[in-house]
Design an enzyme around this catalytic site. Structure first.
Site: not given
Length: 377
Positions: A169, A276
């Protein structure tokens, strides 16, 4: 007539040979069927296996987790890697041990390198303690050597990943502050690109047969277009875009989600993996820890926080991914489907989880209906 008689067998052999050659060429020209990844992030397993948690199938029969999820259609396992974790969890030794189990099941493996000693996400990208006083030039050497060592050890063990994720991320960059691209560091994109490129160079040097696909990971479907636009000028050698989608943190408008995914695909011509994802099957809890989702304003209105609502959400998501233009949607990875709350052994109290209502097992540790989507076409 005698000449024709003698020539006939020869002509027949030539015709058959040409026919076989044509068939062979046609088979070679057929498109290779791409894998659609139906993944799970099982990074907690190296810890949870120590507790012998009694996961069960929908009928209540005890199952071995990895065997069970594979039998239901899971074909990819994602594991996170921390550089020097204080508790030893998610270390290279941990990852290497679990990858042997993944490969023994003939499943694909995605390695998520955080480049940190602990969690890395848009709000926290702390370099490993061993790297914190390095200059930018020294940091480039460190990330190259570290990445090369990791990949080499996995290759030597015959557990080379199918996908390697360079950072977790990394919306705001990584390896702060040298690789930070947020707020006052918004002119640091070249540093971030150079660091990423050194890691990728290390992978390519070990993976000489182009077995590994490189992923860059952004935490937001709706905001990722800006990120990848900024990177285009640097021509980073990566293969796929990884995205997180958690409705409690992002837009709940399904039209916007689909639109942004489609724009990403047509703008950057990269494969897209929803690396995710998760959704609650209840808003209740099974321990004393606060959950990430606990109220109706955190969910998508179209999908109730019920076992059937969780399944319906995943069915919608899979359909949306498969409808991404140019077949760029290549799959999904459900995050922490196994991170249940459970009763420990006689020497431990109840082990809590802030995620137990988003797992694929209910509070009795029985598999939920959502597991069926892993076997869907």
């Amino acid at each position: 007539m005698k000449l024709i008689k003698h020539l006939f067998p020869i002509l027949l052999i030539v015709i058959i040979s040409c026919s076989n050659s044509d068939n062979s060429d046609n088979e070679d020209d057929l498109p290779v069927e791409e894998t659609f990844y139906r993944g799970m992030d099982l990074s907690f397993q190296s810890e949870l296996e120590n507790y012998n948690i009694d996961y069960k199938d929908t009928a209540g029969n005890s199952v071995e987790l990895l065997d069970y999820v594979k039998s239901k259609g899971t074909n990819l396992v994602r594991l996170k890697l921390w550089h020097t974790p204080q508790n030893g969890q998610n270390s290279l030794a941990d990852v290497m041990a679990y990858t042997l189990k993944i490969k023994a099941k003939d499943m694909n493996f995605l390695l998520d390198i955080h480049y940190s000693d602990f969690w890395a996400d848009p709000s926290t990208q702390t370099p490993p303690s061993a790297w914190q006083n390095l200059s930018l030039a020294e940091l480039k050497i460190a990330i190259y050597n570290y990445t090369k060592n990791v990949v080499q050890q996995l290759k030597t063990q015959n557990t080379l990943p199918e996908i390697i994720q360079i950072g977790n991320e990394t919306d705001s960059g990584f390896l702060w502050n040298h690789g930070k691209v947020w707020n006052e560091f918004n002119d640091n994109w070249i540093n971030y690109a150079d660091l990423v490129s050194e890691a990728i160079r290390a992978v390519r040097e070990i993976d000489t047969e182009d077995h590994v696909k490189i992923m860059l990971h952004h935490s937001s479907v709706e905001n990722s277009i800006y990120f990848f636009n900024e990177l285009q000028v640097y021509n980073i050698d990566f293969d796929m875009i990884g995205l997180s989608y958690y409705p409690q943190f992002q837009t709940k408008d399904l039209v916007i989600v689909a639109s942004k995914l489609n724009t990403l695909a047509t703008t950057f011509n990269k494969d897209i993996l929803m690396v995710e994802v998760a959704y609650p099957f209840t808003l209740d809890w099974n321990d004393d820890e606060n959950n990430y989702i606990g109220s109706l304003d955190q969910i998508i209105p179209e999908f109730s926080p019920t076992p059937q609502g969780q399944k319906a959400y995943m069915e919608w998501l899979i359909t949306t991914i498969k409808n991404i233009p140019n077949n760029r949607g290549i799959g999904f990875c459900y995050w922490a489907p196994d991170w249940v709350a459970f009763s420990g052994n006689e020497n431990t109290s109840t082990n809590g989880s802030s995620w137990e209502n988003q797992c694929v097992f209910d509070f009795n540790l029985k598999a939920l209906p959502m597991m069926d989507v892993f076997n869907s076409n």
